[in-house]
Design an enzyme around this catalytic site. Sequence first.
Site, mmCIF file in Angstrom:
data_model
loop_
_atom_site.group_PDB
_atom_site.id
_atom_site.type_symbol
_atom_site.label_atom_id
_atom_site.label_comp_id
_atom_site.label_asym_id
_atom_site.label_seq_id
_atom_site.Cartn_x
_atom_site.Cartn_y
_atom_site.Cartn_z
ATOM 1 N N SER A 10 0.864 -1.183 0.000
ATOM 2 C CA SER A 10 0.000 0.000 0.000
ATOM 3 C C SER A 10 0.897 1.228 0.000
ATOM 4 C CB SER A 10 -0.868 0.016 1.261
ATOM 5 O OG SER A 10 -1.331 1.338 1.488
ATOM 6 N N HIS A 35 -1.650 -1.748 -3.937
ATOM 7 C CA HIS A 35 -2.865 -1.464 -3.183
ATOM 8 C C HIS A 35 -2.993 0.044 -2.985
ATOM 9 C CE1 HIS A 35 -5.949 -2.693 -0.205
ATOM 10 N NE2 HIS A 35 -5.530 -1.652 0.498
ATOM 11 N N ASP A 37 -5.107 2.954 -1.227
ATOM 12 C CA ASP A 37 -6.074 3.245 -0.164
ATOM 13 C C ASP A 37 -6.752 4.576 -0.421
ATOM 14 O OD1 ASP A 37 -5.938 1.014 1.648
ATOM 15 O OD2 ASP A 37 -3.856 1.580 1.946
ATOM 16 N N MET A 39 -9.390 7.250 0.623
ATOM 17 C CA MET A 39 -10.100 7.672 1.846
ATOM 18 C C MET A 39 -10.734 9.033 1.646
ATOM 19 S SD MET A 39 -7.193 6.665 4.585
ATOM 20 C CE MET A 39 -6.560 4.998 4.721
ATOM 21 N N HIS A 68 -8.826 0.141 -3.127
ATOM 22 C CA HIS A 68 -9.595 -0.126 -1.901
ATOM 23 C C HIS A 68 -10.333 1.158 -1.535
ATOM 24 C CE1 HIS A 68 -9.278 -1.000 2.723
ATOM 25 N NE2 HIS A 68 -10.518 -1.083 2.273
ATOM 26 N N MET A 70 -12.388 3.321 0.585
ATOM 27 C CA MET A 70 -12.923 3.546 1.940
ATOM 28 C C MET A 70 -13.670 4.868 1.888
ATOM 29 S SD MET A 70 -9.545 2.331 3.976
ATOM 30 C CE MET A 70 -8.552 2.583 2.539
ATOM 31 N N MET A 139 -10.496 -6.524 6.815
ATOM 32 C CA MET A 139 -9.695 -5.489 7.488
ATOM 33 C C MET A 139 -9.203 -6.031 8.822
ATOM 34 S SD MET A 139 -9.401 -2.895 5.555
ATOM 35 C CE MET A 139 -8.417 -1.987 6.756
ATOM 36 N N ASP A 173 -5.573 -6.780 5.420
ATOM 37 C CA ASP A 173 -5.085 -5.403 5.284
ATOM 38 C C ASP A 173 -5.000 -4.740 6.648
ATOM 39 O OD1 ASP A 173 -4.490 -2.843 4.495
ATOM 40 O OD2 ASP A 173 -6.351 -2.507 3.389
#
Length: 222
Positions: A10, A35, A37, A39, A68, A70, A139, A173
């Site tokens: 990540s 990966h 992330d 957010m 991913h 979120m 998670m 993760d």
Amino acid sequence: MNLTQIIAPSVLNANFLELGKNLQAIEQGGAELIHLDIMDGHFVPNISFGPTIAQNIKKGTSLPLDCHLMISNPENYVEAFAKAGAHYICIHAETTNHLDRLLHRIEELGCIPAVSINPATPIESIRHSLDIVQMVLIMSVNPGFGGQKLIPYTLDKIKNLRDQKPELNIQIDGGIKLDNIQEAQNAGANIFVVGSAIFESPDPQATCQKFVEKIKNPSSID
Ligand code: DX5
Ligand code: ZN
């Protein structure tokens, strides 16, 4: 069932001023997936980056991108991430009222649908999605930040899921380090997200390589 064992670094905690160099380092270090992330400061208490950065990362690597999300209202953003070049688009079950519809939409966009659940969300909540997705992300920390400690009971969720679906790609993760990755592997995970342990180490390439050796040859020593 012999599932491929993959390290997915990540870049959340990487130095973005040297992103190109960092991408090269993990590629040479044997990573097979990147990966990302994403957010939004709403579903999780942190903000990272969006599809434009994902698109730039895509240009800087030959590895597939694992996005991913979120974020709240993921329906509004899956198309942008598909256009940015995502291979996997992973959404949180907690973020949509229409999980089934959104997973199929991701497929229609030409990406591989994946679903994630927070530590406190039971795996029963995604039972009916297991035939649609090609990867489930469990998670192992509360999402939002890199560098947190793995929550041990999440490994029981992985064991349980692995018993139910021997052929499923199960990603873990959060909080994965050289000294606990084999425990995660023994629980049944086969795709391992590693953030700070790689990018906060003095030599990300060598560290990534160590993680790869650990999972490909579980008896290897540090
Ligand atoms: C947490 C993110 C993770 C995390 C991984 O919200 O989804 O990908 O940044 O980083 P480490 O390995 O530092 O826990
Ligand atoms: Zn993640």
